[in-house]
Scaffold this active site. Sequence first.
Site, PDB file in Angstrom:
ATOM      1  N   HIS A 136      -2.202   7.693   6.104  1.00 57.32           N
ATOM      2  CA  HIS A 136      -2.569   6.624   5.732  1.00 57.32           C
ATOM      3  C   HIS A 136      -4.139   6.221   6.028  1.00 57.32           C
ATOM      4  CE1 HIS A 136      -1.780   2.853   3.568  1.00 57.32           C
ATOM      5  NE2 HIS A 136      -2.000   2.123   4.674  1.00 57.32           N
ATOM      6  N   CYS A 141       0.712  -1.136  -0.058  1.00 58.88           N
ATOM      7  CA  CYS A 141      -0.015   0.108  -0.060  1.00 58.88           C
ATOM      8  C   CYS A 141       0.867   1.351   0.097  1.00 58.88           C
ATOM      9  CB  CYS A 141      -0.872   0.110   1.199  1.00 58.88           C
ATOM     10  SG  CYS A 141      -2.141  -1.395   1.254  1.00 58.88           S
ATOM     11  N   HIS A 149      -9.994   2.456  -0.021  1.00 52.51           N
ATOM     12  CA  HIS A 149      -8.394   2.260   0.079  1.00 52.51           C
ATOM     13  C   HIS A 149      -7.951   1.742  -1.186  1.00 52.51           C
ATOM     14  CE1 HIS A 149      -4.451   1.351   1.264  1.00 52.51           C
ATOM     15  NE2 HIS A 149      -4.570   0.528   2.493  1.00 52.51           N
TER      16      HIS A 149
END
Length: 966
Positions: A308, A173, A348
Amino acid sequence: MSAPRVALLGMGLRLPGSITSPADLEHALEQGGSVVGPVPEQRWKGMCEDLHPDEVPEQPWTLGVVDDLERFDHAFFSISVDEAAQMDPQQKKLLEVVYEAVQDAGICPSSLAGPRTGVYTGAASFDRAAHAFAPGTASSVHAASGASMAVLANRISYHLDAQGPSLNFDSACSASGTALHYALRDLRSGVVDTAIVAGANSLEAAPITAGFHKLGVLAPDGVCAPFDTDAHGYVRSEGMVAVVLRRTENVDPRVHRVYAHLAGSGLSHGGRAPHLVAPRAPHQARAITQALVDAQLTPAQVGVVHAHGTGTKAGDLEETRGLTQGYTDHQPDDSCLLVSSSKAALGHTEGAAALVGVCVMALGLHRHQVWPTVDHTQPLPLLGKKGMRVPTRIEPWPHMDGQPLAGGVSAFGFGGSNAHIIMTCPPPPSDDASRPTQGARRLLPALLPISAHTRPALTHTATRWAQHLPGQDLHTVAAAAMDRRDHHRHRAAVVTFDTATAAQALEHLGRGAPHEALVGPYTPTGLAPEQLAFVYSGHGSHHEHMAVELAAALPEFADALERARQALGAQVGRPVWAPGEALDGFETIQHAGWIVQVALTDTLSELGIRPTAVVGHSAGEVAAAYAAGALDLEQSAHVMAARSRHLATLGEAGGMLAVALEAEQAHTVASDTGLEVAVTNSPQLSVLSGAHAGLERAAAHLAQQQVWCSPIADVIPAHSSLVEPLQPALRADLVGLDPRPAHALFISTACGAPLQGQELTGTYWAEQIRRPVRFTDAITALTRDQATGCVEIGARPVLSGHISDTAPGTAVATATTDPETLMRALAGLYVHGHTPTRPTFPATAPTFLPALAWDHHPSSVAPAAAVPAVPEQMTTQHILALLCGLIARTSGVQVDPSHDATAAWGALGVTSLDLVAITGQLRAAHRRWAHLTHSDLIQARTLARTCDLLVHLETTAPPTLMNGKS
């Protein structure tokens, strides 16, 4: 010495919620809602088929999915249907969003070819590979490249011909943040001048999502609540995003819009944590510290962090500790760090998440706004204790000492890789850069070019532009459209003075309706633009006000006109005609015509429009010789000065009469009346020349016959025997003329055929005033062998009708001294494939047109249809048709068996890789072709021999192949 900052100039986006542009993303952030939702029915059905029956949930998952993930404009990127069907949707969408990002950056995509452009992608989704190489799945020639993660970057580089670094990064990620870090490093070190950074994520493989559900990190109710005490997981999301970066020193404030500056970046890893996927605050803080050092900023100079922020309890808490150690422990007690996350709104996007955060931050810096974090209601207690706050509504960007604070973007990979990016607000544009200049621009209409690769894409793009134009400065928009876009095969142009009319013309183009300001649409028939000829009018195109308006409107023309005046004045020894002065006498008219034609030629040349051939009508040949490069400016002026001076002495000797007769009939009348045929302008129009008495007899005779005729004003009896006494003196005046090889084909109207530039000596010009003007023959010679567009050069059009009568179907533009007519001529040239190299007025402020519309055909989204099994017995015609269909489908090449059967594969444009794909499809089509190999088709070399081979295999048992295998 501080490291150079990097400007973020452009964005391209495909995100859930139909977000396809920076404006769409900004609107979604302003709305403060979420774009994720239940998986659409068709996508969900496919996902369920991938899952073990025991893992299929009762209700569709909540995910963020990109609309029409598989739809792709394969033809634009020269990719066959079969190859497109095997491509990872991440590859497809990244190609489109990168192209859009480059356009958004105000950069012409074709300008990025070469070693100074690097491509850096970040992605972690290998879903397509999981499908492509699943047990029992039939492979194909395109499977490997279609599923390769490396090819995410490589396809972009291939399409743009970008020859710098081309790398894909996978750190889960944080992947696109890692890609951005290395792009910044290469930009700062000078390895590249332009960096394209892209991130992608797709959710094709349902078992991966099922695995994350089992891991317990996904929100069971589909609601992500970052930094909230009720946080219980995140929502997976698809997304493709690209940004275009350049060092600030390479940014032109008149051209580029700067969203934000990238000041620094840092990477770290969590090392040996309690668990591989467990985040560790100290190492996240280390990435922050590295980025601050790289940016040469202190923690107190950062006011906003796009975290994040996944909405997991453990993740958010550890990230809060990391932000504390990286920022707030080093900030004044009364300061407040704003911490936001877009994952609640957008989902996400995993491998693309860092770059999505960069785009969100860039839009905030650009608008001086902090975006709200969705579904945040109960802050984690640690936030307030450590001087942090999560904004839940749009807030002004924080400042310190009157200066906007910097922003940070965090991204963490589940394997422990961390990335942090520091971004700053760019300085505001200067007043000079943002204010368009006026003056002469009001006198010249704007030429707004628009093009696309297909007609539907052209009309859709026109509709987008029409909606965008209101409120824009039209000349600045026209400059952007000319300079900062590639120009495709299907073209149109708008010529007008005002934005409202331009928008209306584009709206008409969008719905296929004509408009007076619209030129085109037109699609050039060949792969290359047709030959372009400049045709120079002779006597008769002059008028009282010629060149006055254009000289005031267009500085290039005014400068070129003055150069021509000075050159001619030096030859005649006195000042010569200038725009606005009286046209007194034959010599002055000749001078003025030459000056105007030379100035128009040089103006077109300044705009990148140059002839491949020239034709001059009588006196027009002098300017034509200059345009062809056979004579330089001084030599051409010398010829004009001498020629006009001698011919002017015949002012009282006679004149000329235009008659509506073809050449043979005109010769009969001339013979009967003591005249000569001086000009054949077209199959229906000639000009007689001679003494006044003969002209009167001819006019009376033709009136009796009811044949149209008209005396030509302000002329002498040119191209008749009356000029013969002048020839020796003209030849003597031009004895030192030294013509050179021409760079354009010179087709002489004195000969009706091409001449070499070196042949245009003083002798030629002495003979030229006597010989008849064979304009019809010259135009026939010009257009006989290939399509040729013609541009008439003169103060007003007089030859265009004659060109069309002589060569029907020839495209003709008229480049005159009327500003609007000249711009419509340029527009006509553009739509026929002759693209000006620059706009008439350069941009004075950044302006941005909507992206090119894509043409998504159904064939580009569905898997390639299997080649149907063919009957046991097929005729040669059937096999030829099958082969031609496979070639078209695989390589895009349209083959005509009647003409192309014996051409080699390479000559047809069929590559070795195409033959591999065709071989596989032939093997599946007929049992007797099952052992056919790629080498067999290569050795066959041509369509005809391949057809013979397949016929042979069909009728032979057992099959015998060309390479000896069976």
